[in-house]
Structures are given as C-alpha cells and as structure tokens.
Design a protein around this motif. Structure first.
Motif, PDB file in Angstrom:
ATOM      1  N   LYS A 197     -56.738 -75.337 -34.484  1.00 20.56           N
ATOM      2  CA  LYS A 197     -58.168 -75.634 -34.387  1.00 20.56           C
ATOM      3  C   LYS A 197     -59.015 -74.768 -35.323  1.00 20.56           C
ATOM      4  O   LYS A 197     -60.137 -75.142 -35.672  1.00 20.56           O
ATOM      5  N   VAL A 198     -58.463 -73.623 -35.726  1.00 18.66           N
ATOM      6  CA  VAL A 198     -59.261 -72.640 -36.475  1.00 18.66           C
ATOM      7  C   VAL A 198     -59.840 -73.197 -37.776  1.00 18.66           C
ATOM      8  O   VAL A 198     -61.044 -73.070 -38.024  1.00 18.66           O
ATOM      9  N   PRO A 199     -59.023 -73.843 -38.644  1.00 15.01           N
ATOM     10  CA  PRO A 199     -59.607 -74.311 -39.915  1.00 15.01           C
ATOM     11  C   PRO A 199     -60.444 -75.581 -39.806  1.00 15.01           C
ATOM     12  O   PRO A 199     -60.998 -76.035 -40.808  1.00 15.01           O
ATOM     13  N   ASN A 200     -60.554 -76.141 -38.614  1.00 16.79           N
ATOM     14  CA  ASN A 200     -61.309 -77.389 -38.450  1.00 16.79           C
ATOM     15  C   ASN A 200     -62.748 -77.183 -38.002  1.00 16.79           C
ATOM     16  O   ASN A 200     -63.505 -78.155 -37.873  1.00 16.79           O
ATOM     17  N   GLY A 201     -63.141 -75.936 -37.726  1.00 14.65           N
ATOM     18  CA  GLY A 201     -64.483 -75.660 -37.227  1.00 14.65           C
ATOM     19  C   GLY A 201     -65.528 -75.601 -38.329  1.00 14.65           C
ATOM     20  O   GLY A 201     -65.216 -75.485 -39.519  1.00 14.65           O
ATOM     21  N   VAL A 202     -66.785 -75.657 -37.926  1.00 15.36           N
ATOM     22  CA  VAL A 202     -67.902 -75.614 -38.872  1.00 15.36           C
ATOM     23  C   VAL A 202     -67.949 -74.276 -39.600  1.00 15.36           C
ATOM     24  O   VAL A 202     -68.168 -74.214 -40.812  1.00 15.36           O
ATOM     25  N   VAL A 203     -67.723 -73.185 -38.871  1.00 15.07           N
ATOM     26  CA  VAL A 203     -67.823 -71.850 -39.469  1.00 15.07           C
ATOM     27  C   VAL A 203     -66.787 -71.650 -40.570  1.00 15.07           C
ATOM     28  O   VAL A 203     -67.087 -71.135 -41.648  1.00 15.07           O
TER      29      VAL A 203
ATOM     30  N   CYS B 163     -62.518 -64.333 -38.376  1.00 16.81           N
ATOM     31  CA  CYS B 163     -62.707 -63.895 -36.992  1.00 16.81           C
ATOM     32  C   CYS B 163     -63.689 -64.813 -36.260  1.00 16.81           C
ATOM     33  O   CYS B 163     -63.449 -65.209 -35.112  1.00 16.81           O
ATOM     34  N   ALA B 164     -64.788 -65.166 -36.927  1.00 16.60           N
ATOM     35  CA  ALA B 164     -65.770 -66.060 -36.303  1.00 16.60           C
ATOM     36  C   ALA B 164     -65.189 -67.444 -36.071  1.00 16.60           C
ATOM     37  O   ALA B 164     -65.544 -68.126 -35.098  1.00 16.60           O
ATOM     38  N   SER B 165     -64.274 -67.880 -36.937  1.00 23.23           N
ATOM     39  CA  SER B 165     -63.641 -69.191 -36.782  1.00 23.23           C
ATOM     40  C   SER B 165     -62.687 -69.210 -35.592  1.00 23.23           C
ATOM     41  O   SER B 165     -62.602 -70.202 -34.862  1.00 23.23           O
ATOM     42  N   VAL B 166     -61.963 -68.106 -35.397  1.00 22.62           N
ATOM     43  CA  VAL B 166     -61.107 -68.001 -34.210  1.00 22.62           C
ATOM     44  C   VAL B 166     -61.963 -67.981 -32.951  1.00 22.62           C
ATOM     45  O   VAL B 166     -61.634 -68.599 -31.938  1.00 22.62           O
TER      46      VAL B 166
END
Length: 443
Positions: free
Chosen positions: A293-299, A60-63
């Motif tokens: 974009k979701v799996p590419n974030g820092v979180v 959820c935080a990644s989205v």
C-alpha cells in the motif's frame, strides 16, 4: 553573455513549469546539458542531500498513510472543525498549517479540503474564505517543519558560516514557527470578511438555480468520521510523533551526534534521514501494515514527483550560479545591501517559477551566502521561498478550486486575480517581517 545565459535558464524553468512536477525536473535536465556541453559551464554537484531528506521523510509519511495514520489525524482535525463550525475560517488554515508542520509535506491538504468546504456551506460561510486560506497555509507550514528539506538545508548552510556554528535546528524553527504562524493568523483574519456573502454572490446563486449544481451543493456530506479505523492507525501516529520528538532531542544535545573520536557531530540532515527511515520500518513492523500500500498513497506519489523536480531544477540552477557568481557578485551585493528586501523578491520570484521551497533555497541560499548577506536576514526571509501561489497552477490550489462546489474559490477572469493571491501575499509578507525581527534577536 551571462545575462543571455540567465534568460536561457529562465526559459527552461518556464517550459518545465508548463508541464509541472516531473516535467520541471526533466526539462531542467535539458538545460543542464546545454549549460555544460554548449555553453561550457563546469557542472556543479547534484542536490543529493536535499533529495535524500525528502525521500526519507516521504517514505515515513507514506508508511504512516498506509497504516491509516493520516486518516486518524484527519478525523481529529475534523472533530476540531465541526465542534467550532463558525470559526472554520480561522481553524481551517490552522489545521492545514499544523498538519504540514508535523508531516513535512503539504500534500495531506487534499483530504481535509472537502470537509472545510462542507462545514463552511452548512454554516452559511462563503467557502472561499476558509478554503483559499487553508490551501495557502498548508504550504506556508513547510518552513515551520523541523523535518522539511528546506529547513534542514538552511541549517546545514548557515551553521557552517563563521560565527554561526551555534545555530541549531531549534534555532531555525524558533524563528520560522512564530513567523509563519503569524503569517497564517494574519491571512486568516483577512479572510473572515473577504468576498460577498453567499446570498449576494452571483456565481453561487447561478449554481443554486442549476439543477445539477444545486444537488451537489445541497447534498454535500464530506466527512471522515463515519469510518472506523484499526488500532494501528492511532499507533502509527504516536510512533511518527515519537520520531519527531527523537529528532528534536538529538538536535538539542549535540553530544549525542558526536560519534567516536570525531570532533564534528553528525549533521542534522543525516540524523533526519536515519530517523525517518528507522521509524518508517518501526511503524511498518509494529502496525503490520501491508507494504504494497505504501507506494500507492498520495504522499508517496507527490513526494517522488517533488524529488525529481528538485533533482533537475537545483542542479541546472546551481551550475549556472556557480559559474556566474564571480561576475555578478559585486553589483548584486551592492544592490541587496542597500535594499535587503530585494533578496526576498528574488526568493519569491524563483519560487513562483519552480514550485518548490527546498529547490528555491538550494538555488539561492548559496548566492546569498556568497554575497555576504547577514545570516539572520537569510533565515528571516525563509517564508519568501513560498511564492508559487502567485500563478495558480499548484496541485493543492487547483484541487481546492475543484473541491469548492459553490464556485466561490476560483481563478479569476484575468488569471492573476484568483482566490489565493491576497492571502498568499499577506502570509509571506507578515512571515518575513516577523522572521527577520526574531532572527535578529535569536541569532
């Protein structure tokens, strides 16, 4: 033999800690194999519930991050800091603490740290003061978050104890929020005057005289305010906050969690998993966020690493303690009952090695329960699950050192005399003292 096996357990944890993250999890897997097939210990169950909570919250935080929600929160935080620049040593740690409390993860600190350092330098404040305090506060905030795996795991275990079925998620956070907040406030007040002023600091003066460093110091302009965000960013934050509100409401009214003819309510761990997954989907659909974009974030990346680490650490450790507890129980119980603070030291020491509050709780809370320790003591000592500032190898601490172009935030010559040591010790100590005091009243 049990002591030798315990030393072997620590050896695998130490080797894994040298690699960090995923290394901790997979090296612990080697330890698990040794325990089961060489030392003939019956394997315990893997920590599935804890892992699923982390996965759901991180998803959820990644989205939210992919939708621009984290940048929106960052801009709000920066406006607060820049409107009160002289108070950055107090406000900086508060900002990172509340960001972690809301998000359930401390990895959002990377975005705000350069801004805290920039504000400090522009106002003649030693950057170490707010930056080290902010890094420590971002991790202390984990046990204050109603969606953190550590808090939810404690809730599941404590509420099953005889006489404590009334303990709810609100009970736990009513203890941990004021306890950790007091810890953050105490370490921030300590930080106000720590270290030399910039004009008297030899390392800062050396860098000012170095052309390359001097340019970096004088031209630091870290800011998020010049970026225009789409409406989806604000909407994603509002939806994420709505998810937290829904979780709290469900926690307040157990009747909502009682499904059909079952007399037992659905556990809050399962509720949080459901809510986080559902609101991740709602944020994705409402904001029309690009799912790529979701799996590419820092979180997302940090959360997946934490899940793998907990998978191996908790499974290996739980296998050993389940096997060894019958032999250890009498001696350890007597020591802890005579000196209750020794259990806090055990939590702290394990956290130093395994770099995870959820894994520390998963490893030692069943031990504390098996020894018959009072439930208020166990909950009050939750802040002691944060000890990984002691060895300065945690990503947020290393990043903070690198973000401070002034050189005031540092790892000392003797390794342990680093910028995070005293704020961390103050925060944990005050948090535990306040936590135990409140727990004895509320529970």
């Amino acid at each position: 033999m049990l002591y030798a096996e315990f030393i072997l357990l620590l050896f695998f944890l130490y080797v894994g800690s040298r690699y960090g993250g995923v290394g901790l999890g997979v090296v612990s897997g080697i330890g698990l194999i040794v325990e089961v097939f060489i030392l003939r210990m019956p394997p315990s169950s893997p920590p599935i519930d804890v892992m699923l909570i982390i996965l759901a919250v991180v998803t959820c935080a990644s989205v939210l991050e992919a939708a621009g929600g984290l940048k929106y929160m960052l801009q709000i935080a920066e406006r607060i800091l820049r409107s009160n620049p002289k108070r950055v040593t107090i406000l900086g740690p508060m900002v990172t603490y509340f960001m972690t409390m809301i998000l359930g993860t401390g990895h959002a600190v990377y975005t705000i740290m350069p801004i805290i350092g920039d504000i400090a330098l522009k106002n003649g404040i030693r950057p170490e003061r707010p930056m080290a305090a902010a890094s420590v506060s971002s991790q202390i905030g984990i046990t204050a978050s109603p969606i953190s795996a550590a808090v939810v795991y404690y809730l599941g275990q404590i509420s099953e104890l005889p006489g404590f079925s009334h303990v709810s998620l609100l009970t736990i956070v009513s203890i941990t929020i004021p306890a950790t907040f007091c810890g953050v406030l105490a370490l921030s007040l300590y930080s106000l005057r720590r270290g030399k002023e910039l004009k008297d600091d030899p390392e800062y003066q050396r860098r000012l005289n170095d052309p390359e460093w001097s340019q970096l110091i004088k031209n630091t302009t870290s800011t998020s305010l010049n970026e225009t965000l789409p409406p989806a960013a604000k909407n994603s934050v509002l939806l994420f906050l709505l998810a937290l509100i829904c979780i709290v409401v469900v926690a307040m009214f157990p009747a909502i969690r009682t499904i059909g003819d079952s007399p037992k309510a659905v556990s809050m761990g399962v509720i949080i998993q459901m809510m986080m997954l559902a609101f991740a989907g709602i944020i994705l659909l409402v904001t029309k966020t690009d799912v790529k974009k979701v799996p590419n974030g820092v979180v997302f990346k940090s959360g997946m690493v934490a899940t793998i680490a907990i998978f191996g650490i908790a499974w290996m450790s739980d296998t050993y303690f389940t096997y060894a507890m019958p032999a250890f129980k009498a001696g350890i119980t007597e020591m802890v009952k005579t000196y209750p603070w020794t259990f806090a030291l055990a939590l702290f020491a394990v956290s130093v090695v395994i770099n995870s509050q959820a894994a520390t709780g998963r490893m030692l809370l069943p031990v504390g329960i098996a020894m018959g320790l009072p439930a208020p003591l166990l909950v009050g000592l939750l802040p002691a699950t944060y000890g990984y500032f002691f060895i300065p190898n945690y990503p947020s601490d290393i990043a903070t050192v690198n973000f401070d172009v002034s050189g005031t935030t540092k790892i000392g010559k003797y390794y342990f005399n680093h910028s995070f040591m005293v704020p961390g010790l103050i925060g944990v100590f005050v948090g535990c003292v306040v936590g135990i005091s409140i727990a004895n009243v509320l529970m």
